[in-house]
Design an enzyme around this catalytic site. Sequence first.
Site, short mmCIF file in Angstrom:
data_model
loop_
_atom_site.label_atom_id
_atom_site.label_comp_id
_atom_site.label_asym_id
_atom_site.label_seq_id
_atom_site.Cartn_x
_atom_site.Cartn_y
_atom_site.Cartn_z
N ARG A 173 0.84 -1.20 0.00
CA ARG A 173 0.00 0.00 0.00
C ARG A 173 0.87 1.25 0.00
O ARG A 173 0.58 2.23 0.69
CB ARG A 173 -0.96 0.01 1.19
CG ARG A 173 -1.88 -1.17 1.29
CD ARG A 173 -2.85 -1.26 0.12
NE ARG A 173 -3.71 -2.42 0.31
CZ ARG A 173 -3.42 -3.64 -0.11
NH1 ARG A 173 -2.30 -3.85 -0.79
NH2 ARG A 173 -4.23 -4.64 0.10
N SER A 249 -10.97 0.20 3.41
CA SER A 249 -10.14 -0.19 4.55
C SER A 249 -9.35 1.02 5.04
O SER A 249 -8.58 1.61 4.27
CB SER A 249 -9.18 -1.31 4.14
OG SER A 249 -9.89 -2.47 3.78
N GLU A 345 -4.41 4.01 5.98
CA GLU A 345 -4.20 4.02 4.53
C GLU A 345 -4.46 5.40 3.93
O GLU A 345 -3.68 5.86 3.10
CB GLU A 345 -5.08 2.97 3.85
CG GLU A 345 -4.63 1.54 4.06
CD GLU A 345 -5.28 0.57 3.07
OE1 GLU A 345 -5.66 1.03 1.97
OE2 GLU A 345 -5.39 -0.61 3.39
#
EC number: 1.3.1.98
Length: 349
Positions: A173, A249, A345
């Site tokens: 990520r 998420s 994130e």
Amino acid sequence: MPMPPDDSPLSLLPDHPLAAHNTFGIAATARYAARITHAAQFEALHRDPRVASLPQLVLGGGSNVVFTRDFDGVVLLDEIGGRRVVREDDDAWYVEAGGGEPWHAFVAWTLEQGMPGLENLALIPGTVGAAPIQNIGAYGLEMKAYFDSLIAVELATGRSERFDAARCAFGYRDSFFKRDGRGRFAIVAVTFRLPKRWTPRLGYADVTRELDARGIAPDAATPRDVFDAVVAIRRAKLPDPRVLGNAGSFFKNPVIDAAQFDALRARAPDVVSYPQPDGQVKLAAGWLIDQCGWKGRALGAAAVHERQALVLVNRGGATGVDVLALARAIQHDVRVRFGVELEPEPVCL
């Protein structure tokens, strides 16, 4: 991606509301916004005296940002579309899409054209241009597996540059564009290499269970079967941001070393984990959050989704500060109970 020239002055939208441009639906205002439909507009920004000295933020689908305040600069709304096969050889198709192309629509199009590979990444919100920044991933596949190259414009100079995978420095990520390149570039086109020999990615139990529920044996699954299964799973687990504001998420699944994992497993034998090829261990952040009792709980108008502990939601009227306060409370409890750090994130601005 070749774009028609656009020599007209950039049309600036003053005091532009941003709630419709972020999937959390958080109210914020930009001093200016501008809709970018051609790469040439990015290339000309540094020559425009109205915006050259202002902070600049490129927004695609707004699925990876949390606004905690108004943005005192110009928000560049990337609407560069288009998708095409730029070349093919005996082994693969090379497919290019504009940075503002909706990601899910692009994945669906590749399947319709008989070029599978990206189906595990179906229904991920956002745009094609945002995908490399985050190195998006789901159900055993990261975008970098099929990435070939991208074209980005350096905002300060207007210079277009080509980035291959090595230069993008993809991580979990993560990429160059979230680190040293953060805020410096606008991604105008991305090229993917899709092998003609399809390799199904069925390592996640959720996917095989969904296939089984549909009466499909894993070894008989087609790319469309996998696509449909992933879409069904995501729709069942994740709220639609058009109905309940969220950014998917919110936390990365933490990766820890073997010694730390052994210590953690001694305290929590049921911890959900995934061994990594390098000997490290990835933990299920949602499980950690759930064990701390956060699933379904709220702080003000920000809450943890009742079915998926990894997803923070805007129940209506939440500010970015509310979301950040909830995230920090969760991080604190997971740190105290498990000794594990959770990393968000989305980018918080």
